[in-house]
Design a protein around this motif. Structure first.
Motif, mmCIF file in Angstrom:
data_model
loop_
_atom_site.group_PDB
_atom_site.id
_atom_site.type_symbol
_atom_site.label_atom_id
_atom_site.label_comp_id
_atom_site.label_asym_id
_atom_site.label_seq_id
_atom_site.Cartn_x
_atom_site.Cartn_y
_atom_site.Cartn_z
ATOM 1 N N ASN A 6 -11.215 14.461 -13.411
ATOM 2 C CA ASN A 6 -9.649 14.088 -12.867
ATOM 3 C C ASN A 6 -10.059 12.540 -11.717
ATOM 4 O OD1 ASN A 6 -8.156 14.578 -14.233
ATOM 5 N ND2 ASN A 6 -8.290 17.014 -13.619
ATOM 6 N N THR A 7 -11.087 12.351 -10.926
ATOM 7 C CA THR A 7 -12.019 11.290 -10.394
ATOM 8 C C THR A 7 -12.060 10.438 -11.130
ATOM 9 O OG1 THR A 7 -12.789 13.004 -8.746
ATOM 10 C CG2 THR A 7 -13.531 10.709 -8.541
ATOM 11 N N GLY A 8 -11.702 9.946 -11.989
ATOM 12 C CA GLY A 8 -11.714 8.732 -12.895
ATOM 13 C C GLY A 8 -10.367 8.375 -13.033
ATOM 14 N N ASP A 9 -9.870 9.223 -14.348
ATOM 15 C CA ASP A 9 -8.402 9.085 -13.991
ATOM 16 C C ASP A 9 -7.205 9.565 -13.099
ATOM 17 O OD1 ASP A 9 -7.949 11.736 -14.767
ATOM 18 O OD2 ASP A 9 -8.355 11.579 -16.633
ATOM 19 N N GLY A 10 -7.606 9.786 -12.275
ATOM 20 C CA GLY A 10 -6.509 10.725 -11.164
ATOM 21 C C GLY A 10 -6.744 8.973 -10.123
ATOM 22 N N ILE A 11 -7.802 8.695 -9.562
ATOM 23 C CA ILE A 11 -8.047 7.935 -8.737
ATOM 24 C C ILE A 11 -8.852 6.989 -8.595
ATOM 25 C CG2 ILE A 11 -9.145 8.296 -6.633
ATOM 26 C CD1 ILE A 11 -9.078 10.854 -6.589
ATOM 27 N N GLY A 47 1.245 -1.401 0.143
ATOM 28 C CA GLY A 47 -0.163 0.221 -0.384
ATOM 29 C C GLY A 47 0.554 1.346 -0.145
ATOM 30 N N ILE A 48 2.013 1.543 0.948
ATOM 31 C CA ILE A 48 3.486 2.270 0.336
ATOM 32 C C ILE A 48 3.504 2.684 -0.327
ATOM 33 C CG2 ILE A 48 5.221 3.030 1.710
ATOM 34 C CD1 ILE A 48 4.052 1.974 4.638
ATOM 35 N N LEU A 49 3.926 1.707 -1.174
ATOM 36 C CA LEU A 49 4.246 1.581 -2.383
ATOM 37 C C LEU A 49 3.084 2.326 -3.601
ATOM 38 C CD1 LEU A 49 7.031 -1.607 -2.662
ATOM 39 C CD2 LEU A 49 7.490 0.461 -2.874
ATOM 40 N N ALA A 50 2.136 1.944 -3.204
ATOM 41 C CA ALA A 50 1.532 2.142 -4.314
ATOM 42 C C ALA A 50 0.877 3.592 -3.872
ATOM 43 C CB ALA A 50 -0.245 1.143 -4.163
ATOM 44 N N TRP A 51 1.148 4.143 -2.875
ATOM 45 C CA TRP A 51 0.652 5.739 -2.391
ATOM 46 C C TRP A 51 0.859 6.291 -2.985
ATOM 47 C CZ3 TRP A 51 4.542 7.322 1.144
ATOM 48 C CH2 TRP A 51 4.433 9.217 1.476
ATOM 49 N N PRO A 52 1.796 6.867 -3.584
ATOM 50 C CA PRO A 52 2.508 8.453 -4.975
ATOM 51 C C PRO A 52 1.667 8.089 -5.631
ATOM 52 C CG PRO A 52 5.201 7.209 -3.857
ATOM 53 C CD PRO A 52 2.790 5.605 -3.822
ATOM 54 N N LEU A 53 1.167 6.973 -6.322
ATOM 55 C CA LEU A 53 0.380 6.822 -7.392
ATOM 56 C C LEU A 53 -0.958 7.462 -7.945
ATOM 57 C CD1 LEU A 53 2.550 3.388 -8.934
ATOM 58 C CD2 LEU A 53 2.506 6.446 -9.097
ATOM 59 N N ILE A 54 -2.053 7.362 -6.129
ATOM 60 C CA ILE A 54 -3.000 7.764 -6.046
ATOM 61 C C ILE A 54 -3.505 9.445 -5.692
ATOM 62 C CG2 ILE A 54 -5.268 7.327 -4.655
ATOM 63 C CD1 ILE A 54 -3.998 4.290 -3.621
ATOM 64 N N ALA A 55 -4.567 9.812 -5.835
ATOM 65 C CA ALA A 55 -4.276 11.533 -6.018
ATOM 66 C C ALA A 55 -5.565 12.302 -5.396
ATOM 67 C CB ALA A 55 -3.582 12.183 -6.979
ATOM 68 N N VAL A 56 -5.677 11.174 -4.133
ATOM 69 C CA VAL A 56 -6.856 12.327 -3.344
ATOM 70 C C VAL A 56 -6.964 13.215 -2.631
ATOM 71 C CG1 VAL A 56 -8.636 11.125 -1.678
ATOM 72 C CG2 VAL A 56 -7.543 9.187 -2.809
ATOM 73 N N ARG A 57 -5.866 13.414 -2.325
ATOM 74 C CA ARG A 57 -6.065 14.401 -1.060
ATOM 75 C C ARG A 57 -5.730 15.856 -2.414
ATOM 76 N NH1 ARG A 57 -3.253 15.348 4.214
ATOM 77 N NH2 ARG A 57 -3.536 17.418 4.500
ATOM 78 N N SER A 58 -4.239 15.360 -3.403
ATOM 79 C CA SER A 58 -3.805 16.682 -4.597
ATOM 80 C C SER A 58 -5.306 16.922 -4.452
ATOM 81 C CB SER A 58 -2.223 16.323 -5.152
ATOM 82 O OG SER A 58 -2.800 15.398 -5.239
ATOM 83 N N MET A 59 -5.961 16.080 -5.599
ATOM 84 C CA MET A 59 -7.426 16.682 -6.088
ATOM 85 C C MET A 59 -8.061 17.473 -5.382
ATOM 86 S SD MET A 59 -9.401 16.350 -8.973
ATOM 87 C CE MET A 59 -8.619 14.767 -9.612
ATOM 88 N N HIS A 60 -8.315 16.743 -3.960
ATOM 89 C CA HIS A 60 -9.347 17.542 -3.156
ATOM 90 C C HIS A 60 -8.980 19.330 -3.071
ATOM 91 C CE1 HIS A 60 -11.147 19.397 0.447
ATOM 92 N NE2 HIS A 60 -12.216 18.679 -0.202
#
Length: 312
Positions: free
Chosen positions: A152-157, A90-103
């Protein structure tokens, strides 16, 4: 190994801390690393005849996929089939998920817009959309920000989580490579029309399911607005210039009861796009706040779904 659990951990870590500025200052970001590889490859291969450019673009796609999939698969194979492996994955996947930056990026538009500070809101929205912010009034700023949030919720998250759920670290890494390629070279410009064709088409394919899932997630999270969101999405999404973006944008438009897409200016060029939910009113600053609330509800729902899949 539970891929759903890995994605859930990555999502939670991102919500809590995002990508800290100290990290970006010292090591930048994995997507930036990939962007440098794409830029260097384009300099060498985006030249010559159209057929040469088409082939060169295909080679860059294959190269980038190999660069990310091989190490991701190697790392995943070394993870123990235990809670510790799930947490590390999960930590390795973390940089590729943009939940917070999107918000955070959309919130940076909403706060000054609600306060009546159009100048700051225009500056903030110019960071997330390509249209000319000088020509945008309150409704135009709100519309641009809501569209960006929905797409961007679709393609970023949702898409990274979906492909991570399907294939773990290689899945999420491959998706981010494809999406980054599309954002850098997948344009319909004279320079990139041929060279970026492979990247653009592949991005359309890998976003086909996630885009529709995003629209469905928005509809479900909207509660009483669910049927309006579904009806608008099913009616208007296919009219969108993108084969995928119209689905989350259509669902968002229906859920909020506002119209999105439509004509917009890119520099001196006016692009006449069809409306989504065209019979509704233009969105206001308060509608942008409502969109952020719907986004938060959607993220909570996705996290609960991942938790349920992890337990199963």
């Amino acid at each position: 190994m539970s891929f759903a659990g890995m994605m859930l951990v990555g999502m939670i870590v991102d919500v809590i801390i995002g990508w800290p500025k100290a990290f970006y200052t010292r090591i930048s970001h994995p997507v930036v690393w990939l962007g440098k590889l794409i830029s260097m490859s384009e300099t060498r291969l985006n030249r010559g005849s159209r057929s040469h450019r088409l082939f060169g673009g295909f080679i860059v796609v294959v190269l980038c996929l190999l660069v990310v999939i091989i190490p991701a698969a190697g790392l995943q194979s070394m993870l123990p089939n235990s809670i510790s492996g799930l947490l590390i994955g999960g930590i390795l996947a973390w940089p590729l998920i943009a939940v917070r930056s999107m918000h955070d990026h959309v919130c940076a538009v909403a706060l000054p817009l609600v306060a009546g500070d159009i100048v700051t809101a225009r500056e903030a929205v110019s960071m997330i959309v390509g249209r000319d912010p000088k020509q945008l009034n309150e409704e135009g700023i709100a519309r641009a920000a809501i569209e960006s949030l929905a797409e961007n919720t679709g393609d970023g998250i949702v898409a990274p989580l979906f492909w991570g759920l399907v294939a773990g670290l290689p899945g999420i890494a491959a998706y981010k490579a494809i999406n980054t390629l599309d954002s850098m070279i997948g344009h319909r410009s004279e320079r990139h029309e041929a060279f970026g064709k492979a990247a653009a088409r592949l991005d359309d394919v890998v976003n086909w399911i996630p885009a529709r899932l995003t629209g469905l997630a928005f509809a479900i999270a909207s509660g009483s607005g669910c049927m309006r969101a579904l009806n608008c999405m099913n009616r208007d999404a296919k009219a969108h210039r993108s084969p995928n973006a119209g689905w989350p944008e259509g669902a968002m438009a229906g859920a909020l009861g506002v119209r999105l897409s439509g004509p917009r200016a890119y520099g001196d060029t006016l692009v006449n796009e069809p409306w989504l939910n065209g019979g509704a009113a233009d969105p206001s600053a308060k509608d942008l706040q409502r969109a952020l609330l719907l986004y938060r509800r959607t993220m909570a729902g996705i996290a609960l779904a991942l938790a349920a899949l992890t337990l199963l």
